[in-house]
Every structure is written in structure tokens, then in C-alpha cells.
Scaffold this active site. Structure first.
Site, PDB file in Angstrom:
ATOM      1  N   SER A   1      14.048  21.832 -16.495  1.00  0.00           N
ATOM      2  CA  SER A   1      12.797  22.590 -16.603  1.00  0.00           C
ATOM      3  C   SER A   1      13.056  23.866 -17.387  1.00  0.00           C
ATOM      4  O   SER A   1      14.130  24.467 -17.293  1.00  0.00           O
ATOM      5  CB  SER A   1      12.265  22.927 -15.212  1.00  0.00           C
ATOM      6  OG  SER A   1      11.285  23.937 -15.275  1.00  0.00           O
TER       7      SER A   1
ATOM      8  N   LYS B   1      15.594  22.037 -11.377  1.00  0.00           N
ATOM      9  CA  LYS B   1      14.915  20.764 -11.576  1.00  0.00           C
ATOM     10  C   LYS B   1      15.759  19.745 -12.342  1.00  0.00           C
ATOM     11  O   LYS B   1      16.485  20.077 -13.270  1.00  0.00           O
ATOM     12  CB  LYS B   1      13.599  20.984 -12.353  1.00  0.00           C
ATOM     13  CG  LYS B   1      12.529  21.738 -11.603  1.00  0.00           C
ATOM     14  CD  LYS B   1      11.979  20.946 -10.436  1.00  0.00           C
ATOM     15  CE  LYS B   1      11.250  19.691 -10.860  1.00  0.00           C
ATOM     16  NZ  LYS B   1      10.044  19.965 -11.660  1.00  0.00           N
TER      17      LYS B   1
ATOM     18  N   HIS C   1       0.830  -1.216   0.000  1.00  0.00           N
ATOM     19  CA  HIS C   1       0.000   0.000   0.000  1.00  0.00           C
ATOM     20  C   HIS C   1       0.865   1.268   0.000  1.00  0.00           C
ATOM     21  O   HIS C   1       0.416   2.331   0.441  1.00  0.00           O
ATOM     22  CB  HIS C   1      -0.947   0.032   1.204  1.00  0.00           C
ATOM     23  CG  HIS C   1      -1.745  -1.216   1.390  1.00  0.00           C
ATOM     24  ND1 HIS C   1      -2.903  -1.471   0.689  1.00  0.00           N
ATOM     25  CD2 HIS C   1      -1.520  -2.311   2.173  1.00  0.00           C
ATOM     26  CE1 HIS C   1      -3.387  -2.660   1.055  1.00  0.00           C
ATOM     27  NE2 HIS C   1      -2.554  -3.189   1.932  1.00  0.00           N
TER      28      HIS C   1
ATOM     29  N   GLU D   1       9.222   8.384 -16.866  1.00  0.00           N
ATOM     30  CA  GLU D   1       7.825   8.779 -17.049  1.00  0.00           C
ATOM     31  C   GLU D   1       7.323   8.390 -18.436  1.00  0.00           C
ATOM     32  O   GLU D   1       6.179   7.937 -18.597  1.00  0.00           O
ATOM     33  CB  GLU D   1       7.685  10.284 -16.831  1.00  0.00           C
ATOM     34  CG  GLU D   1       7.912  10.711 -15.377  1.00  0.00           C
ATOM     35  CD  GLU D   1       7.978  12.216 -15.214  1.00  0.00           C
ATOM     36  OE1 GLU D   1       7.763  12.945 -16.209  1.00  0.00           O
ATOM     37  OE2 GLU D   1       8.248  12.677 -14.083  1.00  0.00           O
TER      38      GLU D   1
END
Length: 463
Positions: free
Chosen positions: A282, A288, A161, A295
């Protein structure tokens, strides 16, 4: 691309050229030209067989084969001119063959239909891509084995979980993905074995009256045997569906691993880091470093699932044998093959590039009373409590520690005895992370001994 009336290929039945919109919806040359190698390979075996069987003259068979090899060279050198009017790769090749060798080219299609021709070409293409995909999966598994071997003793939190559950090792977690991708590899190999039968010679749907040798062409093309039913041979696309299903499941595994890489590389977790090779920046935030490769691999599973659903939907209501609906099979398979191959390569690169953060992982593994189950197991083994009784007692001890803001191992012995009178100081020894992971020595467990044994088994498989 040049325009050319398709009537020349269809023969005398049609007096008019097709409407432009009919030509646009009917033509597949934009995508099925990827089948050119397989189409020429199939035609070479067919022409040679026709000559050997005396169905066409040896001189015609030799001219056809020579012309086909020339066409292959033209395509590979970028010299071949495709025609929309000729619809597909099969007619484009045949038309060019007629330009090269003359009337002999028209004998190539003896005892063959585009139905068994395309079924053969497509099987060959999928088989080749299964071999490529399998090789790339092997590389990914080897990269995971390297990570597992280097982190056999590296403790990290195991989750259920997405909450701290029990300590595990980095090696054990990596080996979970070895097993998953190993099953993917097995699925692709199973699909390859099942699909390795030749449709060539089934003709349109009923077979042929010519004395062809289907065993001969089957062997020449590397198939195990000819397909046993001519109707099934031209109407079956199970092999494409199995490829897409295996690709889709593999994509899910890649996506789950991609998800973990995204989570682990966040500042909140900080379990791993990537080099600049697998991160992006970024456009507005100079600090960043984004895990875009992970992804994108995660996202590409959606394309794989979509392709499987699309072809299942195309095939679900088709009567036997061939229908033109089946022209819609190729773009889905082509896209999935390309997508999966890229995703596997990207994941292999990331796995080889990433570096775990041992101290951050160990600190996280110690949080959340993750060794509580070890205490419950001790109560069962040493005090002969039932597991449910031990579970209740340990839960009370966890609540005491939580209320006091201390670790379970730091609870005063008197407080522990108040809950479970038989407990002794020795019980604290089972609450260390190293003791916890070492104790999970059952087959398949996280114990470094078990993990090393599994790594050894997998290394042996790849030898």
C-alpha cells in the site's frame, strides 16, 4: 507510416483519393498487422497452387513466394514500413511484393478476394491462439493437480452461501477447478476442430471461374478440408464467436478462483498465503499485503465478457455475405486472446506459489456444527429413521448445543436421548472431521480415496 494513394490497389473505378476521415475509419492496419504471418502463409500456399494449376507461370509463382518470404523477414526484423493509405495488412504486403518482384506480384490475387483472404488469415490466427491457450490451460491444470495431491488429507470447510456447510479436503476443492478448467480445455479443442476448414478459394462470395485446387491449399495450411459453401466461407465468424465464448467461460472460472484466493488470503480467513511475488503493498499503509494479482484476474473476466457481447452485437444483423462491419471482429478477439493468456499465466503462478494454512483451515472446518449431517446420516443408518425425521432431530440437537455454547459432540448423552431416545454413545464417533470426509466415498466425493483416484485419472490424461 507513409502515405500512398489506395487507388493503385482499387483499380480504375475511383478517380479521387479518399477523404482523410474515410481513410481513418476504413484503415485497419494498426491492429490487423498482427495477421502478417498468417497472411503470408496463406499467400504462399495460394501462389504455389496457382503455379501448379497452370493459372500463373511457374516463374511468377516462384518469384512471388521468394518475395513473400523476404517480406516476412522484413516484418520480423522491424524493417517493414506500413502505410495507412493501403488500409490493411493484405494490401500492405501486396504493395511491398510489387516493389520487390515487379508486375508478377499483381498475379497473386488471381482467383482470390480480400474476403476469403482475411477469413483464412483470421482462422489461422485464432487456431494458433487456441493451441497456445490450450497449452497454458494444461499448465494451470497441472499446478492445480500438484496442490490437490499435496492436500488430499488437508481438511477445510466446504461452503454453500459462503456459510460453513460440510468438511471437505483441500485436494477435493482444488480438483473442482481441475474439472472446470478441463471443460474449458475441451471447449477450446472442440472449437478448434469445428473451425478447421479453409475459406481460401471462396473468393468474394461466389467462388471463382479459375481451375483452383482448394483441397491443395487446405492441406498446405493444415485445415481438414475446404469450407463447402463460398457464401458461408466469407461471411462466417462463428469460429471467432466460439473462441470468445470459450474465453469468456474460462474467464468466469478464473474469476471465481481469483475471488476465493482473495477471500482465503484475508486476515479473517487466513487459509492461504502468497509470497511477495504475487502480492503488492500500500502507498500509505506499510503493513498491507494485497492480493492484487488475484483481483486483476477476477476483473479481466469483464473484458472477456465485453468482447463476446461486442462481436455478437456486430454480427447479429448482417446480411450475407461480407460486410465491412466484420472488420470490427479482430480487435475484440486480439484483446481477449491476450487478456486470457495473461490471466491464465498469472493464475498458474499464484496456484504454484500459494501455501495453505492447515491448522487455520481445520479450525474453520470444525466451526458451525459442520458435521451435523453426519449425525443425521447415522440416525438413518442405525435407527432406521427417515431422513426428514433424522434431519429434524439433528436440528434440535444443534439448537441445544448452540444454546449451551458447546460443540455437538460435547452434548451430554442424556440430552441427546431426550431428543432421540435410540441414540447411543457410538453416534459421537461420526462427528469428527476426519471421519466425516472419509465417509463421503461416493464417486466424486471428498473422501481422500476418491480424490486420489481422480488425481490419478487426470495425471494419466496428460501423459
Amino acid at each position: 507510416m507513409k502515405k500512398k494513394s489506395s487507388n493503385e490497389m482499387w483499380g480504375g473505378r475511383f478517380a479521387e483519393a479518399p477523404d482523410d476521415i474515410m481513410q481513418a475509419v476504413n484503415a485497419s492496419i494498426d491492429f490487423d498487422k498482427r495477421l502478417y504471418r498468417e497472411d503470408i502463409e496463406g499467400s504462399l500456399s495460394h501462389a504455389s497452387m496457382l503455379g501448379r494449376q497452370g493459372i500463373i507461370k511457374d516463374s511468377d509463382a516462384e518469384a512471388i513466394c521468394k518475395g513473400l518470404r523476404q517480406i516476412a523477414a522484413e516484418i520480423e526484423n522491424g524493417e517493414f514500413e506500413y502505410s495507412y493509405a493501403l488500409e490493411d495488412i493484405h494490401m500492405n504486403v501486396e504493395a511491398r511484393l510489387r516493389d520487390i518482384v515487379g508486375p508478377a506480384a499483381e498475379r497473386l490475387h488471381t482467383a482470390r478476394s480480400r474476403n476469403d483472404q482475411v477469413a483464412t488469415d483470421f482462422r489461422l490466427w485464432v487456431r494458433n491462439r487456441i493451441d497456445r491457450t490450450s497449452a497454458k490451460l494444461e499448465q494451470l491444470i497441472l499446478a492445480l493437480l500438484d496442490q490437490a495431491e499435496s492436500g488430499v488429507d488437508l481438511v477445510m470447510p466446504g461452503f454453500t452461501h459462503l456459510q460453513n456447510a460440510q468438511p471437505v479436503t483441500w485436494g477435493h476443492h482444488m480438483m473442482a477447478y481441475v474439472e472446470m478448467f478441463g471443460r474449458d480445455l475441451s471447449r477450446f479443442r472442440d472449437a478448434r476442430a469445428r473451425m478447421n476448414e479453409s475459406p481460401l478459394g471462396a473468393a468474394a462470395l461466389a467462388g471463382t471461374s479459375f481451375p483452383i485446387d482448394r483441397e491443395c491449399t487446405s492441406i498446405a495450411l493444415g485445415f481438414d478440408k475446404p469450407m463447402a459453401n463460398s457464401i458461408d466461407a466469407v461471411s462466417d465468424r462463428d469460429f471467432a464467436l466460439e473462441f470468445l465464448a470459450a474465453a469468456s467461460i474460462c474467464g468466469v472460472h478464473l474469476s471465481r478462483l481469483g475471488e476465493e484466493l482473495v477471500i482465503w488470503s484475508s486476515q479473517q480467513f487466513g487459509f492461504i498465503s502468497f509470497s511477495d511475488k504475487f502480492a503488492t503493498g500500500s502507498s500509505i499503509m506499510p503493513q498491507k499485503r494485497n492480493p492484487d494479482a488475484a483481483e486483476l484476474v477476477r476483473a479481466k473476466s469483464g473484458r472477456l465478457n465485453g468482447s463476446l457481447t461486442a462481436l455478437l452485437t456486430v454480427m447479429k444483423g448482417l446480411p450475407l455475405a461480407y460486410s465491412k462491419d466484420m472488420q470490427e471482429d479482430k480487435e475484440q478477439v486480439f484483446d481477449s486472446a491476450d487478456t486470457l493468456e495473461l490471466a491464465i499465466e498469472a493464475m498458474s503462478g499464484m496456484i504454484g506459489d500459494l501455501r495453505p494454512a492447515p491448522e487455520r483451515m481445520r479450525s474453520a472446518a470444525a466451526a458451525g456444527y459442520s458435521t451435523a449431517t453426519d449425525l443425521a446420516d447415522w440416525l438413518v443408518k442405525e435407527l432406521s429413521l427417515s431422513f426428514r425425521a433424522a434431519h429434524r432431530a439433528t436440528g434440535q440437537l444443534v439448537k441445544l448445543a448452540e444454546d449451551s455454547g458447546i460443540e455437538l459432540k460435547d452434548l451430554p448423552l442424556a440430552d441427546m436421548k431426550a431428543v432421540c431416545p435410540g441414540i447411543v454413545e457410538e453416534a459421537r464417533s461420526v462427528l469428527t472431521l476426519e471421519r466425516s470426509v472419509a465417509s463421503r466415498a461416493s464417486y466424486g466425493g471428498t473422501s481422500p480415496v476418491q480424490v486420489r483416484a481422480q488425481i490419478k485419472l487426470w495425471r494419466r490424461k496428460f501423459k
